[in-house]
Design a protein around this motif. Structure first.
Motif, PDB file in Angstrom:
ATOM      1  N   ASN A   7       0.917  -1.148   0.033  1.00 61.56           N
ATOM      2  CA  ASN A   7       0.020   0.045  -0.073  1.00 61.56           C
ATOM      3  C   ASN A   7       0.856   1.165   0.023  1.00 61.56           C
ATOM      4  O   ASN A   7       0.199   2.462   0.162  1.00 61.56           O
ATOM      5  CB  ASN A   7      -1.097   0.064   1.070  1.00 61.56           C
ATOM      6  CG  ASN A   7      -2.061  -0.923   1.011  1.00 61.56           C
ATOM      7  OD1 ASN A   7      -2.455  -1.607  -0.065  1.00 61.56           O
ATOM      8  ND2 ASN A   7      -2.571  -1.446   2.227  1.00 61.56           N
ATOM      9  N   THR A   8       1.970   1.199  -0.520  1.00 60.13           N
ATOM     10  CA  THR A   8       2.895   2.477  -0.928  1.00 60.13           C
ATOM     11  C   THR A   8       2.908   2.570  -2.201  1.00 60.13           C
ATOM     12  O   THR A   8       2.345   2.125  -2.859  1.00 60.13           O
ATOM     13  CB  THR A   8       4.157   2.347  -0.258  1.00 60.13           C
ATOM     14  OG1 THR A   8       4.891   1.255  -0.944  1.00 60.13           O
ATOM     15  CG2 THR A   8       4.359   1.772   1.224  1.00 60.13           C
ATOM     16  N   TRP A   9       3.757   3.747  -2.567  1.00 60.46           N
ATOM     17  CA  TRP A   9       3.505   4.066  -3.878  1.00 60.46           C
ATOM     18  C   TRP A   9       4.537   3.044  -4.748  1.00 60.46           C
ATOM     19  O   TRP A   9       4.229   2.780  -5.895  1.00 60.46           O
ATOM     20  CB  TRP A   9       4.359   5.454  -4.226  1.00 60.46           C
ATOM     21  CG  TRP A   9       5.628   5.486  -3.659  1.00 60.46           C
ATOM     22  CD1 TRP A   9       6.440   5.920  -2.449  1.00 60.46           C
ATOM     23  CD2 TRP A   9       6.876   5.281  -4.578  1.00 60.46           C
ATOM     24  NE1 TRP A   9       7.604   5.943  -2.396  1.00 60.46           N
ATOM     25  CE2 TRP A   9       8.016   5.497  -3.730  1.00 60.46           C
ATOM     26  CE3 TRP A   9       7.055   4.858  -5.746  1.00 60.46           C
ATOM     27  CZ2 TRP A   9       9.114   5.245  -4.090  1.00 60.46           C
ATOM     28  CZ3 TRP A   9       8.362   4.822  -6.238  1.00 60.46           C
ATOM     29  CH2 TRP A   9       9.664   4.886  -5.477  1.00 60.46           C
TER      30      TRP A   9
ATOM     31  N   ASP B 233       4.092  -0.141  -4.242  1.00 57.36           N
ATOM     32  CA  ASP B 233       3.565  -1.244  -4.483  1.00 57.36           C
ATOM     33  C   ASP B 233       2.252  -0.807  -5.402  1.00 57.36           C
ATOM     34  O   ASP B 233       2.219  -1.471  -6.504  1.00 57.36           O
ATOM     35  CB  ASP B 233       2.513  -1.527  -3.279  1.00 57.36           C
ATOM     36  CG  ASP B 233       1.501  -2.610  -3.524  1.00 57.36           C
ATOM     37  OD1 ASP B 233       1.592  -3.397  -4.396  1.00 57.36           O
ATOM     38  OD2 ASP B 233       0.585  -2.734  -2.586  1.00 57.36           O
ATOM     39  N   ARG B 234       1.817   0.443  -5.575  1.00 62.65           N
ATOM     40  CA  ARG B 234       1.093   0.794  -6.611  1.00 62.65           C
ATOM     41  C   ARG B 234       1.734   0.898  -8.061  1.00 62.65           C
ATOM     42  O   ARG B 234       1.120   0.556  -9.053  1.00 62.65           O
ATOM     43  CB  ARG B 234       0.387   2.107  -6.201  1.00 62.65           C
ATOM     44  CG  ARG B 234      -0.873   2.047  -5.329  1.00 62.65           C
ATOM     45  CD  ARG B 234      -1.554   3.287  -5.206  1.00 62.65           C
ATOM     46  NE  ARG B 234      -0.671   4.050  -4.096  1.00 62.65           N
ATOM     47  CZ  ARG B 234      -0.984   4.205  -2.803  1.00 62.65           C
ATOM     48  NH1 ARG B 234      -2.068   3.170  -2.315  1.00 62.65           N
ATOM     49  NH2 ARG B 234      -0.431   4.812  -1.938  1.00 62.65           N
ATOM     50  N   GLY B 235       3.074   1.278  -7.907  1.00 62.80           N
ATOM     51  CA  GLY B 235       3.748   1.450  -9.140  1.00 62.80           C
ATOM     52  C   GLY B 235       4.017  -0.034  -9.798  1.00 62.80           C
ATOM     53  O   GLY B 235       4.022  -0.123 -11.136  1.00 62.80           O
TER      54      GLY B 235
END
Lengths: 296, 305
Positions: free
Chosen positions: B124-126, B128-130
């Motif tokens: 749930n950090t950037w 992960d999203r990236g």
């Protein structure tokens, strides 16, 4: 896969609306998909030229953002190697991709849902037979089978839709099967059985409405798959036939001139990319909105 | 375990017979092969002669039984185009496709394992999203287009790699990257999911509590359990790569069975088409069998399920 088969508990409408508006990916994907759909429907009014009109004096004119000197203001996205307006062909191409994606998704959705719900609800022999069908289907190489059938039956839109529809039902069946299995053991289904509801009525009235969120997610995924496969078949020369402006076919035609005019290959590929991305993001967004716990 | 294996083996056998029937019937149901072979403007007498010659006038069940009986003994008939038997033709091209799929799988793992592990650790950090964003965008690209873009940049513009043929290992670099790139997202998601689940379990908390360094906890304790379903999926992905090779090999003119299939389909060389369909399907059946048994062996809960 469990996240998309989970049945959502009833949710207050306002909360749901907040979730939809709070999901920026869903809004963006919906907007892009809406615009592409409008473009496809109103293609004759939007496209500046006839997509089949060849102007052999104006071949391979680049768009202004590629080469400002060679560009021609009459052709916003340039022309292909037969001098056809690229923008018009791309606009009409959206019709082919969307039509094939939508129809294939409907054909495969009906087959997969009927098989999956039957297997999940009745279990036993029915489940054994359906599981066998799913395993058999998964063993068949999709692209090779589709190519072979199109080669013999001919590359019309109907044949492509039928072949892909008959090949892409497996995910519908797998997801619907496990979702129905979960539902049939719930109390309200047992209650419906107890008060003497007929089986068709339980399936249509009690089971099916609760499958819709999962169904929409699978449908969006399969529609994207169908669009990618149509493009691949047309690219290999055994899908939609020229001069139709299928995006996959346009990439194939551009291949011959890619050394000197790489932008010709870039545009139709990007178009496929944007459409598929929008559909996939819409599916993911709907899953996040309907699944109560969101993405884990 | 034995009961599970036997039951699974029986299923594989039945599915194998079913796919052989489909591989054989498919071309017959799609249209009249005799007309297709003779060409659009052949006379009815020519069509009849071809029907006679290839035995297409006999009942289809008889034709299938005969074909299957020969196929079981390794005889898949003769190519209508090459002066060779289908079996020899396939065997001479198979190593290319197997190397391609093997290299593709290695590349898929090189992309997906690190990304999946990092995404799970930085949940749930950037980061992960990236990683997820790369996966989503990667899957939206048509694979033939991705291949052509690589040909343009690394082959035509930079001149680093050969763009067609299968003579040296350099010819396999771009096709393998293309194949691996499209298998990576599903493996990455599975790795991430498995790692997230394992990292929140009790034994990992214990391992951390006794002061083991993070690297040991992640790589030795967590990954070992999280990777079981990934290993099993790899064998399924390998099967998918064999069938996906038809597009990639055609783009790069790599002389494997995918390219052979495309050539044979375009030339209506139906004994070759049937042979390749059968082989690829049976490969997939065998690989899923392997995956299921592997899963059950590594995770006893599945055997009882």
């Amino acid at each position: 896969m469990s996240d998309i088969t989970a049945t959502p508990p009833p949710m207050k409408l306002r909360k749901k609306r907040g979730r939809i508006l709070g999901n920026s990916g869903l809004i963006l994907a919906g907007t892009v998909l809406g615009l592409i759909t409008l473009m496809a429907i109103f293609a004759p009014f939007i496209a500046p030229y006839d997509p089949y009109l060849q102007t052999l004096d104006d071949r391979l004119i680049p768009p202004a953002f590629i080469d400002a000197e060679m560009a021609d203001p009459r052709y916003l996205l340039g022309t292909d190697n037969l001098g056809r307006d690229y923008l018009s062909r791309l606009i009409y191409g959206a019709r082919i991709s969307l039509l094939i994606g939508l129809l294939t998704m409907l054909v495969s959705g009906v087959i997969g849902t009927v098989l999956g719900v039957a297997a999940g609800y009745f279990g036993g022999r029915v489940d054994t037979v359906v599981s066998f069908l799913i395993t058999t289907r998964l063993s068949l190489p999709v692209v090779m089978v589709a190519l072979a059938v199109v080669a013999v039956a001919g590359g019309s839109l109907q044949v492509v839709v039928l072949v892909l529809g008959l090949l892409l039902w497996d995910r519908f069946a797998v997801v619907m099967r496990s979702a129905t299995m979960q539902l049939r053991n719930l109390e309200y289904v047992a209650a419906a059985q107890a008060v003497g509801c007929s089986t068709p009525r339980i399936l249509v009235g009690e089971i099916l409405p609760n499958l819709i969120p999962a169904l929409v997610v699978v449908a969006s995924y399969e529609m994207a798959q169908a669009i990618l496969l149509e493009a691949a078949l047309s690219f290999l020369g055994l899908g939609v036939q020229p001069p139709l402006p299928s995006w996959g076919l346009m990439v194939a035609e551009a291949k011959e001139v890619m050394l000197f005019d790489p932008w010709v290959i870039l545009l139709p590929g990007l178009a496929i990319c944007v459409l598929v991305l929008a559909i996939n993001m819409l599916g993911d967004g709907i899953r996040d909105v309907t699944a109560p716990e969101g993405r884990s | 375990m034995l009961r599970f294996t036997l039951r699974r083996l029986l299923l594989a056998l039945v599915v194998g017979v079913a796919v052989s029937a489909i591989a054989f019937m498919l071309l017959r149901i799609s249209g009249d092969l005799a007309i297709s072979l003779a060409g659009e403007d052949a006379s009815p007498a020519d069509v009849e002669r071809i029907r006679e010659q290839y035995g297409l006038n006999r009942p289809i069940i008889v034709q299938y039984a005969e074909w299957l009986w020969r196929a079981v003994r390794g005889d898949l008939g003769r190519s209508l185009f090459y002066p060779e038997s289908v079996a020899n033709l396939i065997m001479s091209r198979l190593p290319v496709t197997l190397s391609l799929a093997g290299a593709g799988l290695v590349i898929a793992l090189l992309i997906s394992l690190p990304l999946g592990i990092i995404a799970a650790l930085k949940r749930n950090t950037w980061v992960d999203r990236g990683a997820l964003g790369v996966a989503v965008i990667g899957q939206a690209m048509p694979n033939f287009w991705f291949g052509l873009l690589m040909i343009f940049f690394f082959g035509l513009t930079l001149g680093w790699l050969p763009i067609s043929g299968s003579d040296t290992w350099l010819h396999f670099v771009m096709p393998a990257i293309t194949l691996g790139w499209f298998s990576a997202p599903v493996l990455m998601r599975l790795t991430r999911g498995g790692m997230v689940e394992v990292m929140t379990s009790d034994y990992i908390r214990t391992a951390r509590a006794k002061g083991l360094p993070a690297r040991v906890v992640v790589l030795k304790h967590a990954l070992r359990n999280a990777i079981i379903p990934v290993v099993a999926l790899c064998s399924v992905q390998f099967g998918n790569m064999l069938s996906g090779s038809v597009i990639i090999e055609t783009v790069f003119a790599l002389q494997g069975i995918g390219y052979l299939a495309w050539e044979a389909i375009s030339r209506r060389d139906f004994p070759v088409v049937q042979g390749i369909l059968l082989l690829v399907a049976l490969f997939y059946v065998a690989l899923t069998l392997l995956a299921d048994i592997l899963n059950a062996w590594l995770d006893p809960r599945i055997r009882r399920g």
